[in-house]
Write an enzyme that holds these catalytic residues in place. Sequence first.
Site, mmCIF file in Angstrom:
data_model
loop_
_atom_site.group_PDB
_atom_site.id
_atom_site.type_symbol
_atom_site.label_atom_id
_atom_site.label_comp_id
_atom_site.label_asym_id
_atom_site.label_seq_id
_atom_site.Cartn_x
_atom_site.Cartn_y
_atom_site.Cartn_z
ATOM 1 N N PRO A 182 32.688 41.424 42.446
ATOM 2 C CA PRO A 182 31.512 42.101 42.998
ATOM 3 C C PRO A 182 31.612 42.400 44.493
ATOM 4 C CG PRO A 182 31.073 39.763 42.821
ATOM 5 C CD PRO A 182 32.463 39.982 42.267
ATOM 6 N N GLU A 183 32.817 42.641 44.995
ATOM 7 C CA GLU A 183 32.998 42.839 46.435
ATOM 8 C C GLU A 183 32.098 43.935 47.013
ATOM 9 O OE1 GLU A 183 36.658 40.353 45.896
ATOM 10 O OE2 GLU A 183 35.298 41.533 44.697
ATOM 11 N N LEU A 184 32.000 45.065 46.319
ATOM 12 C CA LEU A 184 31.169 46.151 46.847
ATOM 13 C C LEU A 184 29.691 45.770 46.846
ATOM 14 C CD1 LEU A 184 32.863 49.400 45.495
ATOM 15 C CD2 LEU A 184 33.025 48.366 47.767
#
Length: 251
Positions: A127-129
């Site tokens: 879920p980096e973004l």
Amino acid sequence: MIQESEADGIVTLRLAHGKASALDLDLTDGLAAALETLARKRTRGVVLTGTGGIFSAGVDLFKLVNGGSEYIAHFLPSLDYMFEALFMFPAPVVAAVNGHAIAGGCILACACDRRLMASGTARIGVPELKVGVPFPPLVVEILRASIAPPYFNELLYVGRTYEPADALARGIVDEVVAPEALVARAQAMAAELAAAPADSFMLTKRAMRMAYVDRARRTMDTDAPELMAAWSSDATRAAIRSYLENTLRKA
């Protein structure tokens, strides 16, 4: 921080760094050093696993926010170096994903040659973004090498996390195994892969993966200043703080 054991030439590395084995400078440096030592010893194979109900919760966001630009300037190269050491390790590496593998934890698993996940309700994904940080080039290439389209785009852009059955359906993991059998199954798989002559395995793996590393290096040559600025920006720190607040509120 990293517990090491060996049986029949297969080394098991167990992440045991705080509650969640979050990736900070100590852990990235420590794992890279452990892998380099095992490579020099020509270890037959490696199993990478975690502790308790967490494989790794990914980058330590608290240290990222509190450490500021100076910490990030040291951490990002260390993170990149560690991921390359794992991705290009000359012998077989099998991930035994014992629990949650979020963000950098998922990337750790994807950098291995095979990925087994314990059955249950743990989640895996990147879920980096959603957190607000851009993917470093090598991370993108590790995921590109591991996840087939269209799930590659879904994984990076949408940022969902998946329970084991859904992760298996998307090719994020290769097998779902009962928790009590996970490490033993991973060790058996590492031994099976290690049955090939060591040099043959190494050269085949290098031929499969070197193009991804080369592409990441070319991108990094041009994007490094912009990437560092993005990770260090006020907007990114604000996004991370918001993500942490929302996550803690749900906990």
